[in-house]
Scaffold this active site. Structure first.
Site, PDB file in Angstrom:
ATOM      1  N   TYR A 287      -9.202   5.286   7.166  1.00 19.35           N
ATOM      2  CA  TYR A 287      -9.412   5.633   8.570  1.00 19.35           C
ATOM      3  C   TYR A 287     -10.395   6.802   8.568  1.00 19.35           C
ATOM      4  O   TYR A 287     -10.074   7.868   8.033  1.00 19.35           O
ATOM      5  CB  TYR A 287      -8.106   6.080   9.228  1.00 19.35           C
TER       6      TYR A 287
ATOM      7  N   TYR B  47       3.516   6.426  10.423  1.00 20.62           N
ATOM      8  CA  TYR B  47       2.721   5.261  10.010  1.00 20.62           C
ATOM      9  C   TYR B  47       3.597   4.177   9.376  1.00 20.62           C
ATOM     10  O   TYR B  47       3.364   2.978   9.569  1.00 20.62           O
ATOM     11  CB  TYR B  47       1.632   5.724   9.031  1.00 20.62           C
TER      12      TYR B  47
ATOM     13  N   PRO C 139      -4.654  -0.139  18.550  1.00 25.89           N
ATOM     14  CA  PRO C 139      -4.368  -0.615  17.191  1.00 25.89           C
ATOM     15  C   PRO C 139      -4.413   0.466  16.104  1.00 25.89           C
ATOM     16  O   PRO C 139      -4.016   0.195  14.968  1.00 25.89           O
ATOM     17  CB  PRO C 139      -5.453  -1.673  16.951  1.00 25.89           C
TER      18      PRO C 139
ATOM     19  N   HIS D 196       0.859  -1.181   0.000  1.00 23.89           N
ATOM     20  CA  HIS D 196       0.000   0.000   0.000  1.00 23.89           C
ATOM     21  C   HIS D 196       0.896   1.232   0.000  1.00 23.89           C
ATOM     22  O   HIS D 196       1.586   1.505   0.975  1.00 23.89           O
ATOM     23  CB  HIS D 196      -0.902   0.026   1.240  1.00 23.89           C
TER      24      HIS D 196
ATOM     25  N   LYS E 147       0.830  -0.496  15.026  1.00 25.30           N
ATOM     26  CA  LYS E 147       2.222  -0.581  15.469  1.00 25.30           C
ATOM     27  C   LYS E 147       2.578  -1.865  16.235  1.00 25.30           C
ATOM     28  O   LYS E 147       3.763  -2.197  16.352  1.00 25.30           O
ATOM     29  CB  LYS E 147       2.539   0.614  16.393  1.00 25.30           C
TER      30      LYS E 147
HETATM   31  C1  LIG Z   1      -7.664  -6.292  16.513  1.00 25.77           C
HETATM   32  C2  LIG Z   1      -6.187  -6.075  16.491  1.00 25.77           C
HETATM   33  C3  LIG Z   1      -5.636  -5.458  15.380  1.00 25.77           C
HETATM   34  C4  LIG Z   1      -4.277  -5.237  15.344  1.00 25.77           C
HETATM   35  N1  LIG Z   1      -3.752  -4.620  14.226  1.00 25.77           N
HETATM   36  C5  LIG Z   1      -2.413  -4.453  14.143  1.00 25.77           C
HETATM   37  C6  LIG Z   1      -1.803  -3.935  12.941  1.00 25.77           C
HETATM   38  O1  LIG Z   1      -2.480  -3.639  11.940  1.00 25.77           O
HETATM   39  N2  LIG Z   1      -0.454  -3.809  12.914  1.00 25.77           N
HETATM   40  C7  LIG Z   1       0.309  -4.179  13.983  1.00 25.77           C
HETATM   41  O2  LIG Z   1       1.544  -4.039  13.905  1.00 25.77           O
HETATM   42  N3  LIG Z   1      -0.222  -4.694  15.135  1.00 25.77           N
HETATM   43  C8  LIG Z   1      -1.564  -4.849  15.237  1.00 25.77           C
HETATM   44  N4  LIG Z   1      -2.108  -5.440  16.362  1.00 25.77           N
HETATM   45  C9  LIG Z   1      -1.236  -5.854  17.478  1.00 25.77           C
HETATM   46  C10 LIG Z   1      -0.564  -7.204  17.232  1.00 25.77           C
HETATM   47  O3  LIG Z   1      -1.508  -8.210  16.974  1.00 25.77           O
HETATM   48  C11 LIG Z   1       0.288  -7.565  18.483  1.00 25.77           C
HETATM   49  O4  LIG Z   1       1.026  -6.441  18.860  1.00 25.77           O
HETATM   50  C12 LIG Z   1       1.235  -8.735  18.177  1.00 25.77           C
HETATM   51  O5  LIG Z   1       0.516  -9.953  18.165  1.00 25.77           O
HETATM   52  C13 LIG Z   1       2.350  -8.816  19.237  1.00 25.77           C
HETATM   53  O6  LIG Z   1       3.108  -9.991  19.029  1.00 25.77           O
HETATM   54  P1  LIG Z   1       3.741 -10.741  20.281  1.00 25.77           P
HETATM   55  O7  LIG Z   1       4.475 -11.911  19.730  1.00 25.77           O
HETATM   56  O8  LIG Z   1       4.464  -9.787  21.121  1.00 25.77           O
HETATM   57  O9  LIG Z   1       2.492 -11.183  21.155  1.00 25.77           O
HETATM   58  P2  LIG Z   1       1.340 -12.232  20.830  1.00 25.77           P
HETATM   59  O10 LIG Z   1       1.049 -12.293  19.376  1.00 25.77           O
HETATM   60  O11 LIG Z   1       0.231 -11.926  21.754  1.00 25.77           O
HETATM   61  O12 LIG Z   1       2.013 -13.617  21.212  1.00 25.77           O
HETATM   62  C14 LIG Z   1       2.235 -13.974  22.560  1.00 25.77           C
HETATM   63  C15 LIG Z   1       1.987 -15.461  22.682  1.00 25.77           C
HETATM   64  O13 LIG Z   1       2.307 -15.867  24.009  1.00 25.77           O
HETATM   65  C16 LIG Z   1       1.382 -16.856  24.406  1.00 25.77           C
HETATM   66  N5  LIG Z   1       1.352 -16.918  25.866  1.00 25.77           N
HETATM   67  C17 LIG Z   1       0.783 -16.044  26.722  1.00 25.77           C
HETATM   68  N6  LIG Z   1       0.941 -16.430  27.982  1.00 25.77           N
HETATM   69  C18 LIG Z   1       1.625 -17.595  27.944  1.00 25.77           C
HETATM   70  C19 LIG Z   1       2.087 -18.488  28.945  1.00 25.77           C
HETATM   71  N7  LIG Z   1       1.846 -18.255  30.234  1.00 25.77           N
HETATM   72  N8  LIG Z   1       2.751 -19.597  28.541  1.00 25.77           N
HETATM   73  C20 LIG Z   1       2.986 -19.849  27.238  1.00 25.77           C
HETATM   74  N9  LIG Z   1       2.569 -19.026  26.253  1.00 25.77           N
HETATM   75  C21 LIG Z   1       1.907 -17.913  26.599  1.00 25.77           C
HETATM   76  C22 LIG Z   1       0.071 -16.398  23.799  1.00 25.77           C
HETATM   77  O14 LIG Z   1      -0.840 -17.457  23.654  1.00 25.77           O
HETATM   78  C23 LIG Z   1       0.530 -15.809  22.464  1.00 25.77           C
HETATM   79  O15 LIG Z   1       0.405 -16.711  21.393  1.00 25.77           O
HETATM   80  C24 LIG Z   1      -3.457  -5.656  16.436  1.00 25.77           C
HETATM   81  C25 LIG Z   1      -4.017  -6.286  17.537  1.00 25.77           C
HETATM   82  C26 LIG Z   1      -5.370  -6.501  17.582  1.00 25.77           C
HETATM   83  C27 LIG Z   1      -5.968  -7.191  18.775  1.00 25.77           C
END
Ligand SMILES: Cc1cc2nc3c(=O)[nH]c(=O)nc-3n(C[C@H](O)[C@H](O)[C@H](O)COP(=O)(O)OP(=O)(O)OC[C@H]3O[C@@H](n4cnc5c(N)ncnc54)[C@H](O)[C@@H]3O)c2cc1C
Length: 398
Positions: free
Chosen positions: A210, A394, A300, A81, A304
């Protein structure tokens, strides 16, 4: 470096809690440097694969996926995009991201990112335990930190490591294992949430829109040729079942105005997503480091969260290597990681808070507040400098 397994104990260089983007990307990049890692994840692979979250990747995130050489389909299945649309009371202005700052973003759903990473880690024969429970970390300030958990067969297991990465998302057990008098929690909450839907319809628009109006915020996003993701602002207490399909589409259409006609179709998923801004400082304690949502969450609006998880990992991996070269020489390298990561996290917190405030209505907004935000919208969209400011944040800064 060495990896040894007994029946119930694995010994690796780095134990990783969380098999999301931060955890799996860390494991893969560590393995490329000859550092052994084991990942535990409380959800099943199938559950993560089918959970819809992020969609927008910064160019730097795309570069990391490509350079990791994991066979990611981001460049073939993702969509670049070069712009995004801001709309206020039906007035639409396209922010030409690439023209403004020389960078684009890519639409490539988080499920696909996860699928790429999980496949790559399994192809590397990397140790991963899905569907675990009872996760606990211990010995964080000793030379033998450990992760204890119950595996999917109900067996008590332990991973012994030289350090631990807490990549376990916003409800992080690892973060909560940092004593309260050592960490500072910064957070703010918002008096609204997002009502998110997936619907079976062709894309309403080729780029994200948006939008804001007197009815609040709406976001038109895309997923595939046949399924779309959209959101609108709602009260955090909203029950999704109180809204039927037509009422949902009517609300989104009213925020969009008449410039764009929604493509409607059967709604196959709806949920309410409350959000807040949060940062944990520092993002390290002894031989534990936090990465991704475990250390910080953003609303969201700025897209980021997933991108910050990747930039954390980019900052982290060289510091882990430095630390492991002389693990008894102190944890300065891990503290340096925390500082580097936090510098970017706070920039992203600002951008996400600012974009959220610009595009949402607060319950107590008066006519002045609404017209002031219209002035802000005009200032951002009405000059090359304003558009460049938005585009710079962005797309994830240079
Ligand atoms: C609706 C929505 C839209 C979004 N849109 C965007 C976007 O457009 N762009 C963007 O950059 N971000 C976006 N985000 C944010 C993005 O999804 C998260 O920031 C991202 O998933 C972070 O990755 P992570 O690996 O840190 O955490 P997570 O993806 O949450 O992974 C953490 C993992 O740890 C596991 N876990 C938790 N506790 C334990 C435990 N005790 N033992 C073992 N495993 C455990 C969980 O099950 C999970 O799978 C959005 C979020 C939402 C909810």
């Amino acid at each position: 470096m060495s990896a040894a397994k007994t029946e119930d104990i694995s010994t690796v260089d780095v134990g990783i809690v969380g098999g999301g983007p931060a955890g799996l990307m860390s494991a893969i990049l560590l393995a490329r440097r000859g550092i052994t890692a084991a990942v535990i994840e409380q959800r099943s692979e199938q559950e993560i694969r089918t959970t819809h979250r992020a969609g927008i990747l910064e160019a730097g995130t795309v570069d990391m996926l490509v350079q990791a050489d994991i066979g990611s389909c981001v460049l073939t299945e993702g969509h670049e995009h070069t712009g995004t649309i801001l709309s206020f009371d039906g007035t639409q202005v396209r922010i030409p991201l690439k023209e403004a700052v020389g960078r684009s973003v890519w639409l490539y759903p988080q499920n696909e990112v996860f699928t790429d990473l999980a496949r790559a880690w399994q192809e590397e024969d990397g140790e991963v335990h899905w569907s675990v429970s009872d996760t606990a970390v211990s010995g964080l300030t000793t030379s033998t930190p450990a992760i204890d958990f119950t595996d999917s067969d109900g067996r008590a297991r332990r991973i012994e490591a030289k350090m631990i990465i807490g990549a376990d998302g916003s409800r992080s057990v690892c973060r909560r294992s940092i004593p309260e008098d050592v960490r500072t929690d910064y957070f703010t909450e918002y008096p609204f949430a997002w009502f998110g839907i997936l619907c079976e319809a062709p894309p309403t628009a080729p780029e994200l829109i948006y939008a804001n109006s007197q009815d609040g915020f709406a976001l038109i996003s895309q997923r595939s040729a046949t399924v779309q993701r959209m959101y609108f602002q709602c009260d955090p207490e909203t029950n999704p079942d109180d809204w039927d399909d037509e009422a949902i589409f009517d609300r989104i259409q009213s925020v969009l105005g008449s410039a764009t006609q929604l493509k409607r179709g059967p709604i196959i998923s709806k949920n309410v997503l409350p959000f807040r801004s949060y940062v944990c400082e520092p993002m390290t304690y002894g031989r534990l480091v936090l990465a991704g949502d475990a250390g910080h969450t953003v609303p969201p609006t700025g897209a980021k969260g997933l991108n910050l998880a990747f930039t954390d990992v980019r900052a982290l991996i060289p510091r882990v290597e430095e630390f492991l070269a002389a693990p008894d020489g102190g944890t300065a390298a891990l503290e340096q990681y925390s500082q580097t990561a936090l510098d970017r996290v706070w920039k992203a917190q600002h951008f996400s808070y600012w974009a959220t405030s610009l595009m949402h209505n607060r319950p107590n907004d008066d006519a002045f507040a609404y017209r002031r935000r219209r002035g802000e919208f005009d200032a951002i969209t009405g000059s090359p400098e304003g558009r460049a400011y938005f585009a710079d944040g962005y797309t994830g800064w240079a």
